[in-house]
Design an enzyme around this catalytic site. Structure first.
Site, PDB file in Angstrom:
ATOM      1  N   ASN A   1      38.985 -28.260   3.618  1.00 60.82           N
ATOM      2  CA  ASN A   1      38.725 -30.125   3.914  1.00 60.82           C
ATOM      3  C   ASN A   1      40.253 -30.902   3.474  1.00 60.82           C
ATOM      4  O   ASN A   1      40.893 -30.208   3.628  1.00 60.82           O
ATOM      5  CB  ASN A   1      37.332 -30.696   3.188  1.00 60.82           C
ATOM      6  CG  ASN A   1      38.071 -30.209   1.269  1.00 60.82           C
ATOM      7  OD1 ASN A   1      38.895 -30.606   1.221  1.00 60.82           O
ATOM      8  ND2 ASN A   1      36.903 -29.559   0.940  1.00 60.82           N
TER       9      ASN A   1
ATOM     10  N   ASP B   1      30.315 -27.524   0.785  1.00 62.11           N
ATOM     11  CA  ASP B   1      29.550 -27.226   0.261  1.00 62.11           C
ATOM     12  C   ASP B   1      28.705 -25.663   0.970  1.00 62.11           C
ATOM     13  O   ASP B   1      28.069 -25.142   0.478  1.00 62.11           O
ATOM     14  CB  ASP B   1      28.968 -28.178   0.953  1.00 62.11           C
ATOM     15  CG  ASP B   1      28.817 -29.499   0.138  1.00 62.11           C
ATOM     16  OD1 ASP B   1      29.275 -29.489  -1.349  1.00 62.11           O
ATOM     17  OD2 ASP B   1      28.871 -30.768   0.873  1.00 62.11           O
TER      18      ASP B   1
ATOM     19  N   LYS C   1      40.083 -11.463  15.072  1.00 61.50           N
ATOM     20  CA  LYS C   1      39.895 -12.501  16.040  1.00 61.50           C
ATOM     21  C   LYS C   1      38.635 -13.126  16.424  1.00 61.50           C
ATOM     22  O   LYS C   1      38.925 -12.136  17.873  1.00 61.50           O
ATOM     23  CB  LYS C   1      41.949 -12.684  16.498  1.00 61.50           C
ATOM     24  CG  LYS C   1      41.366 -14.603  16.794  1.00 61.50           C
ATOM     25  CD  LYS C   1      43.183 -14.414  17.619  1.00 61.50           C
ATOM     26  CE  LYS C   1      43.270 -15.689  18.073  1.00 61.50           C
ATOM     27  NZ  LYS C   1      44.767 -15.947  18.373  1.00 61.50           N
TER      28      LYS C   1
ATOM     29  N   PRO D   1      27.640 -21.743  -4.176  1.00 61.06           N
ATOM     30  CA  PRO D   1      27.157 -21.883  -5.509  1.00 61.06           C
ATOM     31  C   PRO D   1      27.760 -23.242  -6.172  1.00 61.06           C
ATOM     32  O   PRO D   1      28.391 -23.675  -5.416  1.00 61.06           O
ATOM     33  CB  PRO D   1      27.768 -20.700  -6.441  1.00 61.06           C
ATOM     34  CG  PRO D   1      28.627 -20.354  -5.288  1.00 61.06           C
ATOM     35  CD  PRO D   1      28.731 -20.622  -4.505  1.00 61.06           C
ATOM     36  N   ASP D   2      26.737 -24.021  -6.745  1.00 59.90           N
ATOM     37  CA  ASP D   2      27.231 -25.644  -7.235  1.00 59.90           C
ATOM     38  C   ASP D   2      27.667 -25.344  -8.694  1.00 59.90           C
ATOM     39  O   ASP D   2      26.935 -24.690  -9.760  1.00 59.90           O
ATOM     40  CB  ASP D   2      26.211 -26.056  -7.319  1.00 59.90           C
ATOM     41  CG  ASP D   2      26.406 -27.967  -7.687  1.00 59.90           C
ATOM     42  OD1 ASP D   2      27.150 -28.001  -8.490  1.00 59.90           O
ATOM     43  OD2 ASP D   2      25.740 -28.342  -7.115  1.00 59.90           O
ATOM     44  N   ILE D   3      28.804 -25.401  -8.305  1.00 63.68           N
ATOM     45  CA  ILE D   3      29.691 -24.620  -9.805  1.00 63.68           C
ATOM     46  C   ILE D   3      29.695 -26.005 -11.172  1.00 63.68           C
ATOM     47  O   ILE D   3      29.379 -25.157 -11.583  1.00 63.68           O
ATOM     48  CB  ILE D   3      31.420 -24.823  -9.346  1.00 63.68           C
ATOM     49  CG1 ILE D   3      31.980 -23.684  -8.934  1.00 63.68           C
ATOM     50  CG2 ILE D   3      32.080 -24.491 -11.290  1.00 63.68           C
ATOM     51  CD1 ILE D   3      32.933 -23.727  -8.033  1.00 63.68           C
ATOM     52  N   ILE D   4      29.211 -27.027 -10.794  1.00 64.80           N
ATOM     53  CA  ILE D   4      28.823 -28.056 -11.877  1.00 64.80           C
ATOM     54  C   ILE D   4      28.127 -27.805 -12.143  1.00 64.80           C
ATOM     55  O   ILE D   4      28.103 -27.884 -13.835  1.00 64.80           O
ATOM     56  CB  ILE D   4      29.652 -29.557 -11.614  1.00 64.80           C
ATOM     57  CG1 ILE D   4      31.597 -29.557 -11.010  1.00 64.80           C
ATOM     58  CG2 ILE D   4      28.868 -30.345 -12.294  1.00 64.80           C
ATOM     59  CD1 ILE D   4      31.039 -30.682 -10.173  1.00 64.80           C
TER      60      ILE D   4
ATOM     61  N   LYS E   1      23.741 -37.613  -8.389  1.00 63.68           N
ATOM     62  CA  LYS E   1      24.525 -37.190  -8.203  1.00 63.68           C
ATOM     63  C   LYS E   1      24.889 -36.405  -9.717  1.00 63.68           C
ATOM     64  O   LYS E   1      24.606 -35.328  -9.622  1.00 63.68           O
ATOM     65  CB  LYS E   1      26.000 -37.215  -6.865  1.00 63.68           C
ATOM     66  CG  LYS E   1      27.077 -35.500  -7.294  1.00 63.68           C
ATOM     67  CD  LYS E   1      28.034 -36.221  -6.681  1.00 63.68           C
ATOM     68  CE  LYS E   1      28.883 -34.477  -6.210  1.00 63.68           C
ATOM     69  NZ  LYS E   1      30.326 -34.185  -5.660  1.00 63.68           N
TER      70      LYS E   1
ATOM     71  N   LYS F   1      22.861 -32.713 -11.222  1.00 60.17           N
ATOM     72  CA  LYS F   1      23.808 -31.940 -11.753  1.00 60.17           C
ATOM     73  C   LYS F   1      23.844 -32.163 -13.176  1.00 60.17           C
ATOM     74  O   LYS F   1      24.855 -30.699 -13.533  1.00 60.17           O
ATOM     75  CB  LYS F   1      24.953 -31.945 -11.111  1.00 60.17           C
ATOM     76  CG  LYS F   1      25.028 -31.591  -9.627  1.00 60.17           C
ATOM     77  CD  LYS F   1      26.433 -31.609  -9.146  1.00 60.17           C
ATOM     78  CE  LYS F   1      26.750 -31.901  -8.084  1.00 60.17           C
ATOM     79  NZ  LYS F   1      28.125 -30.770  -6.446  1.00 60.17           N
TER      80      LYS F   1
END
Length: 396
Positions: free
Chosen positions: A206, A274, A284, A302-305, A334, A338
């Site tokens: 991103n 995500d 390649k 995985p959702d770190i927070i 959110k 979380k």
């Protein structure tokens, strides 16, 4: 401002008297620690006269802070500045040695450390010295100089200590007075984007530059915190006094966070992907003109927070919400989903926020919110740290 000046052995040590004087004139409180070799070039009495405080030299001094002088000084200072920093001292610091008072307090402090090298030009250019310098830079140590010019040995080249007036100016610029005192607190910050490999040469990523996370790390370190900055690929310099951990993927970032057993504050400023590719191609991937397109099978990261927020020894948890529409509603949802204590919401897209030096945020917590108008990310970081500190005090 409380500044600890360290002096290693070298002819440039006589210049440190002027450095101390300039810092004191600017309103700083200065303490001085010398190595035994430094005393061969400048007397402790001279430094005591200009600093107004006794000069420390001995690691084992029963009369100094009950024999724990290195701990007392390490906690007292806002910044450690070693000028001159000799080749010997740089080597000992790079190896993590603690064989005198100066090297011991560098290991014991959470304050930013700045070195002003001074040595013969051939010594400065030696691969061993350069390797030691790179090691210290990777740990967040800041370098001022060296300068080039005539040296005491008669040679000319890089290795001179930067003039004391210039060192004082740079030190004062990076030692802001802060109303927040986070000495003794451990802060973990994630920053930047992650790269999720598709094959050995391609990845999903991103637009995050990591600037906001790095600014927060600098702000927390300026308050005296022990800061661990876990960051994705970026080209930013490590803030002074910050321990940097480089990762590439979301899984690696999650593992780095989980490896830190205790923390007082966790700030998830990273734009973590995500999803990741379920199976990374070992070679390649070639374009096939016969195929109308390409389908990638993605699986969630995985959702770190959320994972940090579920810890038994839970820290104060801060996250970010980057939204393109319905900013406040999505951010509030959110935060609750979380388990965050505070969320920093900002609109992205159309050239906003990502990879920009400025940003505007809305901070939301359980019973309040605050808008931070467009400002440099360093300014926003200082304000965020102050708000975190205030919210933490309410729960004490």
């Amino acid at each position: 401002m409380r500044i600890l000046i360290g002096i290693a052995g070298g002819i440039a040590a006589y210049k440190t008297i002027t450095l101390v004087r300039r810092l004191v004139e600017a309103g700083a409180e200065v303490r001085v620690v010398m190595t035994e070799a430094a005393a061969q070039f400048v007397t402790p009495l001279s430094l005591q006269a200009v600093s107004g405080h006794p000069v420390r030299m001995q690691l084992f001094d029963a009369e100094a802070e009950a024999g724990m002088d290195h701990i007392a000084l390490a906690r007292w200072t806002d910044q450690v500045v070693i000028a001159p920093a000799s080749a010997d001292l740089i080597a000992r610091l790079a190896q993590g040695m603690a064989n005198d008072l100066l090297t011991t307090l560098v290991l014991a402090t959470t304050a930013p450390v700045t070195l002003a090298p001074a040595m013969n030009r051939q010594m400065w250019a030696h691969p061993a010295v350069q390797a030691n310098v790179r090691t210290l830079l990777s740990r967040g140590v800041r370098l001022i100089g060296p300068a080039s010019g005539a040296q005491a040995c008669g040679e000319v080249g890089a290795g001179r200590m930067v003039e004391p007036e210039d060192i004082a100016r740079q030190v004062l610029e990076t030692t802001p007075a802060s109303p927040v005192d986070w000495r003794g607190k451990r802060v973990v910050i994630t920053a930047g984007g992650t790269r999720e490999p598709i094959d050995p040469v391609r990845f999903i990523a991103n637009r995050s530059s990591g600037r906001m996370g790095f600014a927060l790390a600098a702000a927390a370190a300026a308050c005296g915190a022990d800061v661990r900055l876990i960051c994705g690929p970026n080209a930013l310099d490590t803030p002074p006094g910050v321990t940097r951990i480089d990762v590439e993927t979301a899984l690696q970032m999650a593992e780095a966070v989980s490896a830190i057993e205790s923390m007082d504050v966790f700030i998830g400023a990273a734009a973590v992907a995500d999803y990741r590719v379920a199976e990374i191609a070992p070679q390649k991937m070639k374009k096939d003109p016969a195929q109308p397109g390409l389908t990638l099978h993605l699986v969630p990261n995985p959702d770190i927070i959320a994972t940090v927020a579920r810890r038994a020894n839970r820290p104060f948890v801060v996250g970010f919400a980057a939204e393109t529409e319905q900013l406040l509603r999505h951010a509030a949802e959110k935060r609750i989903a979380k388990g965050m204590d505070l969320i920093c919401a900002n609109e992205v897209g159309d050239g906003r926020a990502f990879d920009q030096p400025d940003n505007a945020l809305t901070l939301i917590w359980s019973d309040g919110s605050q808008q931070l108008p467009l400002a440099p990310k360093a300014t926003l970081a200082t304000e965020i740290v102050a708000i975190i500190d205030e919210l933490m005090r309410r729960t004490e």
